[in-house]
Enzyme design. Structure first.
Site, mmCIF file in Angstrom:
data_model
loop_
_atom_site.group_PDB
_atom_site.id
_atom_site.type_symbol
_atom_site.label_atom_id
_atom_site.label_comp_id
_atom_site.label_asym_id
_atom_site.label_seq_id
_atom_site.Cartn_x
_atom_site.Cartn_y
_atom_site.Cartn_z
ATOM 1 C CG ASP A 82 -1.977 0.961 1.288
ATOM 2 O OD1 ASP A 82 -2.449 1.334 0.207
ATOM 3 O OD2 ASP A 82 -2.393 1.362 2.397
ATOM 4 C CG ASP A 104 0.719 7.536 -3.574
ATOM 5 O OD1 ASP A 104 0.586 8.377 -4.485
ATOM 6 O OD2 ASP A 104 0.232 7.680 -2.437
ATOM 7 C CB ILE A 257 -11.283 -0.705 4.936
ATOM 8 C CG1 ILE A 257 -12.419 -0.336 3.967
ATOM 9 C CG2 ILE A 257 -11.749 -0.566 6.394
ATOM 10 C CD1 ILE A 257 -13.461 -1.393 3.802
ATOM 11 C CB SER A 259 -9.630 4.792 9.592
ATOM 12 O OG SER A 259 -8.549 5.543 9.096
HETATM 13 P P1 13P Z 1 -8.911 4.837 5.592
HETATM 14 O O1 13P Z 1 -8.039 5.711 6.433
HETATM 15 O O2 13P Z 1 -10.167 5.568 5.190
HETATM 16 O O3 13P Z 1 -9.229 3.534 6.230
HETATM 17 O O4 13P Z 1 -8.135 4.525 4.225
HETATM 18 C C1 13P Z 1 -7.185 3.491 4.165
HETATM 19 C C2 13P Z 1 -6.401 3.513 2.902
HETATM 20 O O5 13P Z 1 -6.690 4.184 1.941
HETATM 21 C C3 13P Z 1 -5.208 2.660 2.862
HETATM 22 O O6 13P Z 1 -4.493 2.828 1.671
HETATM 23 O O1 G3H Z 2 -3.351 4.912 3.760
HETATM 24 C C1 G3H Z 2 -2.659 4.582 4.685
HETATM 25 C C2 G3H Z 2 -2.989 3.426 5.552
HETATM 26 O O2 G3H Z 2 -3.998 3.762 6.459
HETATM 27 C C3 G3H Z 2 -1.758 2.914 6.220
HETATM 28 O O3 G3H Z 2 -1.426 3.712 7.309
HETATM 29 O O4 G3H Z 2 0.954 4.174 6.835
HETATM 30 O O5 G3H Z 2 0.030 4.452 9.154
HETATM 31 O O6 G3H Z 2 0.348 2.166 8.179
HETATM 32 P P1 G3H Z 2 0.103 3.622 7.917
HETATM 33 ZN ZN ZN Z 3 -4.598 4.833 0.902
#
Ligand code: 13P
Ligand code: G3H
Ligand code: ZN
Length: 311
Positions: A82, A104, A257, A259
């Site tokens: 991610d 990204d 998802i 948060s």
């Molecule tokens: P949220 O903070 O809305 O859960 O988004 C998570 C996200 O986009 C991780 O890449």
């Molecule tokens: O978009 C980001 C995700 O919520 C991951 O969060 O980078 O704090 O692990 P983090």
């Molecule tokens: Zn994200």
């Protein structure tokens, strides 16, 4: 090892009018809660790992936990990086067994984003790994980087064809009003997503899978529980489930998802601690926390994603 790429998952999701949940993982309890929910619902699943998660838990631990979850549940998952922000982190995850990576490049200029994304795609495709790119800038906090509302930018639909053709990406994350973290809209503000932008992008990229980041609903019961059991979160407003359901039926094939996982876990632990002030065995408070994650993921599968039975 039956890890799967998202290519087939997205084809089925696009045709079937549903989305696959991509949930952020950081430790064993989170992985167990999510994967048990997906297995019981027979839902396709993407587990995703941020740079922060790799730093916290280490790549090898997360990989081994994901392998264990596959063996335990009998389900195939995709494992995804991610918000990779450099070629190096993408390469490290590709070499380390991930089935897809996100590069990204959204903080760069359009041209530099294309150059970086293309470099990652060339390496990833040579190893049969698929790539998610991003155009547009989401507001909110990710990995301690805070993008202010003023710096956030909706995706410009007139750029998407050139970006996809020149980079060769397999899916595209877009900005239509979602944002990272728990504070997506201000108190009194009406949550809104730019479905008109999504429609225009879909018209320009027919059949192409779109990704929605920042898509937690910030489920009010969790925020209330955190505040009831000793926390003090300010008003937190997320994306209404109804809007996400609408998105899941469209070209949006992946919904991110994180948060809501954090809130579910924290609310449960706070409640446990307040109700059992003399307990100190982590298994006692992590068991209901894991159950809370599992229940929350099941709720997403049925209320938002529409992917139950599609594994
Ligand atoms: P949220 O903070 O809305 O859960 O988004 C998570 C996200 O986009 C991780 O890449
Ligand atoms: O978009 C980001 C995700 O919520 C991951 O969060 O980078 O704090 O692990 P983090
Ligand atoms: Zn994200």
């Amino acid at each position: 090892m039956p890890l799967v790429t998202t290519t087939q998952m997205f084809k089925k999701a696009y045709a079937g009018g549903y989305a696959v949940g991509a949930f952020n993982v950081n430790n064993m309890e989170i992985i167990q809660g999510i994967t048990e929910a997906a297995a019981e619902e027979k839902a396709p699943l993407i587990l995703q790992v941020s740079a922060g998660a790799r730093k916290y838990a280490k790549h090898v631990y997360l990989m081994k936990l994901v392998e264990a979850a596959i063996a335990d549940t009998g389900l195939d998952f995709a494992i995804h990086l991610d918000h990779g922000d450099s070629f190096e982190i993408c390469k490290s995850c590709i070499d380390g067994g991930f089935t897809s990576v996100m590069i990204d490049g959204s903080k760069h200029s359009f041209r530099d984003n294309i150059t970086l994304t293309k470099q990652v795609v060339e390496y990833a495709h040579s190893k049969s790994v698929v790539v998610e790119g991003e155009l547009g800038k989401l507001a909110g906090i990710e990995d301690d980087v805070n993008v202010s509302d003023a710096d956030a930018q909706f995706t410009n639909p007139s750029e998407v064809e050139e970006f996809v053709i020149k980079t060769g990406v397999d899916s595209l994350a877009i900005a239509i009003g979602t944002s990272h973290g728990a504070y997506k809209f201000k108190p009194g503000q009406k949550p809104q997503l730019r479905f008109d932008i999504l429609e225009e992008i879909t018209r320009r990229l027919p059949g192409f899978p779109i990704v929605l980041h920042g898509a937690s609903s910030v489920i009010p019961e969790f925020v209330e529980a955190i505040n009831k059991y000793g926390g003090s979160m300010p008003d937190a407003i997320g994306i209404p489930e109804e809007m996400l359901r609408q998105a899941a039926k469209s070209a949006v094939c992946k919904i991110n998802i994180d948060s809501d996982l954090r809130l579910a876990m924290t609310a449960s632990i706070r409640q446990y601690m307040m109700e059992h002030p003399d307990h100190f065995d982590p298994r006692q408070y992590l068991t209901p926390a894991r159950d809370a994650i599992k229940a929350m993921v099941k709720r997403k599968i049925s209320n938002v994603l529409g992917c139950a039975g599609k594994a």
